[in-house]
Design a protein around this motif. Sequence first.
Motif, PDB file in Angstrom:
ATOM      1  N   LYS A   1     104.935  -1.839  41.944  1.00 50.82           N
ATOM      2  CA  LYS A   1     103.633  -0.855  41.281  1.00 50.82           C
ATOM      3  C   LYS A   1     105.069   1.142  41.567  1.00 50.82           C
ATOM      4  CE  LYS A   1     101.609  -3.267  45.104  1.00 50.82           C
ATOM      5  NZ  LYS A   1     100.544  -3.322  46.516  1.00 50.82           N
TER       6      LYS A   1
ATOM      7  N   SER B   1     108.458  -7.038  36.199  1.00 52.48           N
ATOM      8  CA  SER B   1     109.117  -7.597  37.004  1.00 52.48           C
ATOM      9  C   SER B   1     111.011  -7.324  36.957  1.00 52.48           C
ATOM     10  CB  SER B   1     109.506  -9.294  37.145  1.00 52.48           C
ATOM     11  OG  SER B   1     108.017  -9.830  37.517  1.00 52.48           O
TER      12      SER B   1
ATOM     13  N   ASP C   1     109.109  -8.505  41.506  1.00 49.75           N
ATOM     14  CA  ASP C   1     107.580  -9.053  41.134  1.00 49.75           C
ATOM     15  C   ASP C   1     106.655  -7.661  41.572  1.00 49.75           C
ATOM     16  OD1 ASP C   1     108.628 -12.396  41.663  1.00 49.75           O
ATOM     17  OD2 ASP C   1     108.922 -11.160  39.936  1.00 49.75           O
ATOM     18  N   SER C   2     104.978  -7.843  40.586  1.00 48.15           N
ATOM     19  CA  SER C   2     104.009  -6.922  40.705  1.00 48.15           C
ATOM     20  C   SER C   2     104.105  -5.640  41.489  1.00 48.15           C
ATOM     21  CB  SER C   2     102.894  -7.702  41.801  1.00 48.15           C
ATOM     22  OG  SER C   2     102.977  -9.420  41.424  1.00 48.15           O
TER      23      SER C   2
ATOM     24  N   ARG D   1     105.809 -10.073  47.260  1.00 45.36           N
ATOM     25  CA  ARG D   1     105.866  -9.722  45.985  1.00 45.36           C
ATOM     26  C   ARG D   1     108.004  -9.337  45.522  1.00 45.36           C
ATOM     27  NH1 ARG D   1     105.432  -4.998  44.176  1.00 45.36           N
ATOM     28  NH2 ARG D   1     105.707  -3.293  46.379  1.00 45.36           N
TER      29      ARG D   1
END
Length: 125
Positions: A87, A17, A84-85, A67
């Motif tokens: 990629k 995050s 968050d999360s 996200r």
Amino acid sequence: QVQLVESGGGLVQPGDSLRLSCAASGRTFSTLSMGWLRQAPGKEREFVAAISRSGRVTYYGDSVKGRFTISRDNAKNMVYLQMDSLKPGDTAVYFCAAARSYLEVTQRVDDVDYWGKGTLVTVSL
């Protein structure tokens, strides 16, 4: 005139995050619609999120929905993007944006009146 200064970018790993902040000065902050856009190498600038003057209405791009969370503090002249999360596909320069119109409704890059200089977010192992 409005000045926007982003902070909080950096290098993180997938799944981590990060919170971006944008400090605004100049024109009364509460009269502006605010947003975050990003631009990855070789790609066009795209809308990530936007928020209304009151903070009650928000918009999220499909690739970040669920996200990312945009928020604002009108007392502090700040807008935030909680990511968050993360990629690898989120790697980009992230720009804070402000408009006299309604970014949360139009999501048009051409509607942005003021830009920050950007902060780099890199998501990589």
